[in-house]
Design a protein around this motif. Structure first.
Motif, PDB file in Angstrom:
ATOM      1  N   ASP A   1      -6.757  12.695 -16.139  1.00 33.47           N
ATOM      2  CA  ASP A   1      -8.037  13.073 -16.537  1.00 33.47           C
ATOM      3  C   ASP A   1      -8.458  12.868 -15.254  1.00 33.47           C
ATOM      4  OD1 ASP A   1      -9.861  13.856 -17.815  1.00 33.47           O
ATOM      5  OD2 ASP A   1      -8.439  12.144 -18.941  1.00 33.47           O
ATOM      6  N   VAL A   2      -9.656  12.391 -14.618  1.00 39.71           N
ATOM      7  CA  VAL A   2      -9.749  12.249 -12.768  1.00 39.71           C
ATOM      8  C   VAL A   2     -10.648  11.432 -13.063  1.00 39.71           C
ATOM      9  CG1 VAL A   2     -11.630  13.550 -11.705  1.00 39.71           C
ATOM     10  CG2 VAL A   2     -10.424  15.082 -13.661  1.00 39.71           C
ATOM     11  N   GLY A   3     -10.417  10.537 -11.719  1.00 39.50           N
ATOM     12  CA  GLY A   3     -10.969   9.466 -11.737  1.00 39.50           C
ATOM     13  C   GLY A   3      -9.240   9.137 -10.041  1.00 39.50           C
ATOM     14  N   GLN A   4      -9.832   7.451 -10.396  1.00 41.09           N
ATOM     15  CA  GLN A   4      -9.098   7.698  -9.294  1.00 41.09           C
ATOM     16  C   GLN A   4      -6.903   7.048 -10.295  1.00 41.09           C
ATOM     17  OE1 GLN A   4     -10.467   2.907 -10.401  1.00 41.09           O
ATOM     18  NE2 GLN A   4     -10.193   2.591  -7.784  1.00 41.09           N
ATOM     19  N   HIS A   5      -7.181   6.658 -11.259  1.00 40.26           N
ATOM     20  CA  HIS A   5      -5.789   6.926 -11.896  1.00 40.26           C
ATOM     21  C   HIS A   5      -5.500   8.619 -11.832  1.00 40.26           C
ATOM     22  CE1 HIS A   5      -8.676   8.886 -14.654  1.00 40.26           C
ATOM     23  NE2 HIS A   5      -7.522  10.044 -15.277  1.00 40.26           N
ATOM     24  N   GLN A   6      -5.719   9.277 -11.777  1.00 41.08           N
ATOM     25  CA  GLN A   6      -5.517  10.740 -11.659  1.00 41.08           C
ATOM     26  C   GLN A   6      -4.451  10.709  -9.989  1.00 41.08           C
ATOM     27  OE1 GLN A   6      -8.927  13.395 -10.325  1.00 41.08           O
ATOM     28  NE2 GLN A   6      -7.493  15.209 -10.886  1.00 41.08           N
TER      29      GLN A   6
ATOM     30  N   LEU B   1     -12.268  22.203 -10.169  1.00 46.74           N
ATOM     31  CA  LEU B   1     -13.756  21.576 -10.983  1.00 46.74           C
ATOM     32  C   LEU B   1     -13.229  20.170 -11.223  1.00 46.74           C
ATOM     33  CD1 LEU B   1     -16.574  22.942 -11.413  1.00 46.74           C
ATOM     34  CD2 LEU B   1     -15.598  22.524 -14.171  1.00 46.74           C
ATOM     35  N   GLY B   2     -13.042  18.960 -11.827  1.00 44.92           N
ATOM     36  CA  GLY B   2     -12.592  17.509 -10.844  1.00 44.92           C
ATOM     37  C   GLY B   2     -13.374  17.581 -12.861  1.00 44.92           C
ATOM     38  N   THR B   3     -12.616  17.648 -14.205  1.00 42.23           N
ATOM     39  CA  THR B   3     -13.217  17.518 -14.778  1.00 42.23           C
ATOM     40  C   THR B   3     -12.955  16.584 -15.760  1.00 42.23           C
ATOM     41  OG1 THR B   3     -13.659  20.297 -15.186  1.00 42.23           O
ATOM     42  CG2 THR B   3     -13.962  18.616 -16.824  1.00 42.23           C
ATOM     43  N   MET B   4     -13.674  14.956 -16.342  1.00 42.16           N
ATOM     44  CA  MET B   4     -13.572  14.505 -17.284  1.00 42.16           C
ATOM     45  C   MET B   4     -13.921  14.888 -18.274  1.00 42.16           C
ATOM     46  SD  MET B   4     -15.839  11.331 -15.300  1.00 42.16           S
ATOM     47  CE  MET B   4     -15.075  10.017 -16.423  1.00 42.16           C
ATOM     48  N   GLY B   5     -12.120  14.319 -19.289  1.00 42.44           N
ATOM     49  CA  GLY B   5     -11.888  15.033 -20.405  1.00 42.44           C
ATOM     50  C   GLY B   5     -11.024  15.958 -20.514  1.00 42.44           C
TER      51      GLY B   5
ATOM     52  N   GLY C   1      -7.865   8.296 -18.655  1.00 43.62           N
ATOM     53  CA  GLY C   1      -9.675   6.612 -17.456  1.00 43.62           C
ATOM     54  C   GLY C   1     -10.305   5.919 -18.408  1.00 43.62           C
ATOM     55  N   ASP C   2     -10.562   4.911 -18.477  1.00 43.74           N
ATOM     56  CA  ASP C   2     -11.423   4.536 -20.581  1.00 43.74           C
ATOM     57  C   ASP C   2     -12.870   5.643 -20.216  1.00 43.74           C
ATOM     58  OD1 ASP C   2     -11.454   3.059 -17.309  1.00 43.74           O
ATOM     59  OD2 ASP C   2     -13.074   1.819 -18.525  1.00 43.74           O
ATOM     60  N   GLY C   3     -12.497   5.572 -19.142  1.00 40.85           N
ATOM     61  CA  GLY C   3     -14.295   6.871 -19.253  1.00 40.85           C
ATOM     62  C   GLY C   3     -13.505   8.103 -19.637  1.00 40.85           C
ATOM     63  N   SER C   4     -13.141   8.306 -18.741  1.00 43.51           N
ATOM     64  CA  SER C   4     -12.651   9.894 -19.134  1.00 43.51           C
ATOM     65  C   SER C   4     -12.163  10.490 -20.390  1.00 43.51           C
ATOM     66  CB  SER C   4     -10.960  10.208 -18.202  1.00 43.51           C
ATOM     67  OG  SER C   4     -11.760  10.936 -17.025  1.00 43.51           O
ATOM     68  N   ILE C   5     -11.061   9.290 -20.749  1.00 43.60           N
ATOM     69  CA  ILE C   5     -10.938   9.703 -22.378  1.00 43.60           C
ATOM     70  C   ILE C   5     -12.292   9.711 -23.616  1.00 43.60           C
ATOM     71  CG2 ILE C   5     -10.724   7.062 -23.084  1.00 43.60           C
ATOM     72  CD1 ILE C   5      -8.345  10.254 -23.702  1.00 43.60           C
TER      73      ILE C   5
ATOM     74  N   ASN D   1      -6.828   1.657 -18.015  1.00 43.18           N
ATOM     75  CA  ASN D   1      -8.374   0.780 -18.873  1.00 43.18           C
ATOM     76  C   ASN D   1      -9.028  -0.397 -17.783  1.00 43.18           C
ATOM     77  OD1 ASN D   1     -10.802  -0.099 -19.586  1.00 43.18           O
ATOM     78  ND2 ASN D   1      -9.805  -0.519 -21.733  1.00 43.18           N
ATOM     79  N   ASN D   2      -9.746   0.453 -16.833  1.00 43.71           N
ATOM     80  CA  ASN D   2      -9.917  -0.608 -15.723  1.00 43.71           C
ATOM     81  C   ASN D   2     -11.812  -1.312 -16.058  1.00 43.71           C
ATOM     82  OD1 ASN D   2     -11.559   1.348 -14.930  1.00 43.71           O
ATOM     83  ND2 ASN D   2     -10.457   1.738 -13.046  1.00 43.71           N
ATOM     84  N   GLY D   3     -12.072  -0.715 -16.712  1.00 48.87           N
ATOM     85  CA  GLY D   3     -13.452  -1.564 -17.720  1.00 48.87           C
ATOM     86  C   GLY D   3     -14.643  -0.144 -16.781  1.00 48.87           C
ATOM     87  N   HIS D   4     -13.754   0.481 -15.938  1.00 49.87           N
ATOM     88  CA  HIS D   4     -15.452   0.711 -15.138  1.00 49.87           C
ATOM     89  C   HIS D   4     -14.727   2.407 -14.732  1.00 49.87           C
ATOM     90  CE1 HIS D   4     -14.979  -2.720 -13.527  1.00 49.87           C
ATOM     91  NE2 HIS D   4     -16.617  -2.422 -13.019  1.00 49.87           N
ATOM     92  N   LEU D   5     -15.916   3.255 -14.115  1.00 47.62           N
ATOM     93  CA  LEU D   5     -15.523   4.429 -13.734  1.00 47.62           C
ATOM     94  C   LEU D   5     -15.211   3.972 -12.625  1.00 47.62           C
ATOM     95  CD1 LEU D   5     -19.263   5.863 -14.903  1.00 47.62           C
ATOM     96  CD2 LEU D   5     -17.101   6.397 -15.684  1.00 47.62           C
ATOM     97  N   GLY D   6     -13.667   3.630 -12.276  1.00 56.09           N
ATOM     98  CA  GLY D   6     -13.243   3.004 -11.454  1.00 56.09           C
ATOM     99  C   GLY D   6     -13.493   3.794 -10.117  1.00 56.09           C
ATOM    100  N   MET D   7     -12.994   5.302  -9.839  1.00 53.59           N
ATOM    101  CA  MET D   7     -13.368   5.962  -8.671  1.00 53.59           C
ATOM    102  C   MET D   7     -14.695   5.805  -8.535  1.00 53.59           C
ATOM    103  SD  MET D   7     -12.232   7.209  -6.416  1.00 53.59           S
ATOM    104  CE  MET D   7     -10.395   8.285  -6.395  1.00 53.59           C
ATOM    105  N   VAL D   8     -16.056   6.156  -9.360  1.00 54.06           N
ATOM    106  CA  VAL D   8     -16.987   6.220  -8.790  1.00 54.06           C
ATOM    107  C   VAL D   8     -17.530   4.438  -8.410  1.00 54.06           C
ATOM    108  CG1 VAL D   8     -19.813   5.829  -9.248  1.00 54.06           C
ATOM    109  CG2 VAL D   8     -18.268   7.806 -10.702  1.00 54.06           C
TER     110      VAL D   8
END
Ligand code: TPP
Length: 561
Positions: free
Chosen positions: A383-388, A409-413, A436-440, A463-470
């Motif tokens: 997905d998109v974020g730190q995990h990516q 596009l960097g599309t979460m989901g 990520g916990d947000g993207s999923i 799962n870091n409990g955050h929209l980690g990259m933000v």
């Protein structure tokens, strides 16, 4: 014999080699569904059309074939928009078929009417509204041709329901009918010669490889060129897998979260050969400061990509594979020993490494173990974020078409449905999604699709409990003012998985990681969801601060020590 538009469409899809369609029915495309029923087309009912578009996209990325998705008019069609934009930005061939209200109702605010051709124009390579059943077969032929040739992309065909029901004589068109569309395949011989001369003369060359190398099937030629010329290779996130990650000439990923040694090599190079890459701002940093001493060669099928953000010295418009074949015939260089030694020195000074602290479950460790335990052979959707970015850094991709992620596009989901699409392709390698916990939560409803079809997808949630990259950007660039990035209120993902009929696991300690990955990998007939509860405040390092030069990196290991 006369056939209905719907029957003609289905026959054309089969003639184009479509094996599977991802979609959701509605009033405006029921004739097509009825025709698919009668023809025995393999159709996968998705829970949300966005998921369907990403599944078609994931299937296309993993196989190299055209992915196909379907939606009804209005809200069904508008739900495809993010998925089509995602595929198109990453040059993935997808054809979407949408139902439209009856021709005479178009423009009348009819029930479930949306101007989907207008809405998707900026996010597709091309799109069509079929007004006459006699044009349908030719349109489908042209649509698939446009999707898969040149710089591949997304094409949408909107078909009013009366056109689906109208009858005509079916004649399968033999040729495409696109006089103005002639993507260039062979690079200009003069330009290729200039580039080869420049390469033979260069002392500090670097290959900078993007997704175009994968979509043109140029990976064997790339390997040959790098080895013959002893040229170090760095990849964009889209290019990862184009060159074996464990190769001594591999520098891994470059750019905002690339390695310091990859970025140093690019910045210090005297010749940069961009291979199917588009000088994205996540790669170049401040464009004026990008590889300042390097003569730049750009090989790309898309003339519009040349000198768009960074001026190039030797543009070669053509199929990457064809051009590299010619390079390989004429390459004649001495081993650039001094240059390779310098890069080795940077690699030792600034290794890509995480700081382990006792007891904390770190995301990098989890991804490293997934990489080790699948031996770099899994098809990994992220997905998109730190995990990516951690996947880009720590999953060692060996082969092309094994990293499916929304680079442009960097599309979460995107991750889970893309993994599902890849799993439907039935390839021998395991299919993993790292999310990520947000993207999923943006396409979580597709758990049902995976479970219903008993797909052995392994979903690893970091799962870091955050929209980690933000949160990371807020910490670094907004005075640690954490606003709207705390995900308190997350469900227990393992229990959500179980509610859908999947296997759900929960991991909080490093010692439990291997057993959970092992359980996921050995489950052959169901979705397994592993919820890894990781350290919430871990950042992705190193990092280029936006707007600076890419070798000016924060948080390399030597700085942190
Ligand atoms: C559809 C969409 N909305 C918003 C964003 C902006 N965005 C980029 S990364 C990110 C956080 C992702 O969080 P998560 O999936 O939990 O991954 P993490 O960064 O924690 O690894 C957000 C909100 C986006 N990329 N896509």
């Amino acid at each position: 014999m006369k056939k209905t538009g719907a029957d003609i469409l289905v026959q054309c899809l089969l003639n184009e080699g479509v094996e599977i369609v991802f979609g959701c029915p509605g009033g405006a495309n029921l004739p097509i569904y009825d025709a698919m029923y009668r023809a025995g087309v393999r159709h996968i009912l998705v829970r949300h059309e966005q998921g369907g578009a990403h599944m078609a996209d994931g299937y296309a990325r993993a196989t190299g074939k055209v992915g196909c998705c379907m939606a009804t008019s209005g809200p069904g069609a508008t739900n495809l928009v993010t998925g089509l934009g995602t595929a198109n930005m990453d040059s993935v061939p997808v054809v979407a078929i949408t139902g439209q209200v009856k021709s005479w109702l178009i423009g009348n605010d009819a029930f479930q009417e949306a101007d989907v051709v207008g809405i998707t124009r900026p996010v597709t390579k091309h799109n069509y509204l079929v007004k006459n059943v006699d044009e349908l077969a030719q349109t489908i032929k042209d649509a698939f041709h446009i999707a898969r040739t040149g710089r591949p992309g997304a094409v949408l065909v909107d078909i009013p329901s009366d056109v689906q029901l109208a009858e005509t004589e079916f004649i399968q068109p033999r040729e495409v009918s696109l006089p103005g569309y002639k993507p260039r395949v062979e690079g200009h011989p003069g330009q290729i010669q200039r580039a080869i001369d420049a390469l033979n003369a260069a002392e500090r060359p670097v290959l900078y490889v993007g997704g175009g190398a994968i979509s043109s099937g140029a990976c064997p030629e790339l390997l040959e060129l790098a080895e013959k010329g002893r040229i170090p290779v760095t990849c964009t996130t889209m290019g990862l897998g184009a060159f074996p990650g464990g190769h001594e000439l591999s520098l891994g990923m470059l750019g905002m979260h690339g390695s310091q040694y990859a970025n140093n090599a690019v910045q210090d190079s005297d010749l940069l050969i961009a291979v199917g890459a588009r000088f994205d701002d996540r790669v170049t940093g401040q464009p004026e400061t990008f590889a300042p001493q390097a003569k730049k060669i750009h090989i790309d099928i898309d003339p519009a990509a040349i000198s768009k953000t960074v001026p190039v010295d030797i543009p070669i418009v053509g199929d990457v594979r064809d051009v590299l074949v010619q390079f390989n015939r004429q390459i004649n260089r001495e081993e650039p020993t001094e240059w390779l030694n310098q890069i080795e020195k940077w690699r030792r000074q600034h290794p890509l490494k995480w700081k382990s602290e006792d007891g904390k479950l770190l995301p990098q460790y989890v991804i490293h173990r997934i990489s080790e335990m699948t031996q770099g052979n899994a098809i990994v959707a992220s997905d998109v974020g730190q995990h990516q970015m951690w996947v880009g850094q720590y999953y060692r991709f060996n082969r092309p078409r094994h990293f499916l992620q929304s680079g442009g596009l960097g599309t979460m989901g995107f991750g889970l449905p893309a993994a599902i699409g890849a799993a439907f392709a039935g390839l021998p390698d395991p299919v993993v999604c790292i999310s990520g916990d947000g993207s999923i939560q943006m396409c979580i409803q597709e758990f049902a699709t995976a479970v219903y079809h008993r797909l052995p997808v392994k979903l690893f949630i970091i799962n870091n409990g955050h929209l980690g990259m933000v949160r990371q950007w807020q910490e670094l660039f907004y005075g640690n003012r954490i606003m709207a990035s705390d995900m308190t209120g997350n469900p227990d993902f393992a229990r959500v998985a179980e509610a859908y009929g999947a296997v759900g696991l929960h991991v909080e300690h490093a010692e439990e990681v291997d057993a959970a990955i092992d359980k996921a990998l050995s489950t052959k007939d169901n979705l397994v969801v592993v919820d890894f509860i990781v350290e919430p405040y871990e950042n992705v390092w190193p990092m280029v601060k936006p707007g600076t030069a890419i070798n000016d990196m924060m948080g390399t290991i030597s700085e942190m020590a």
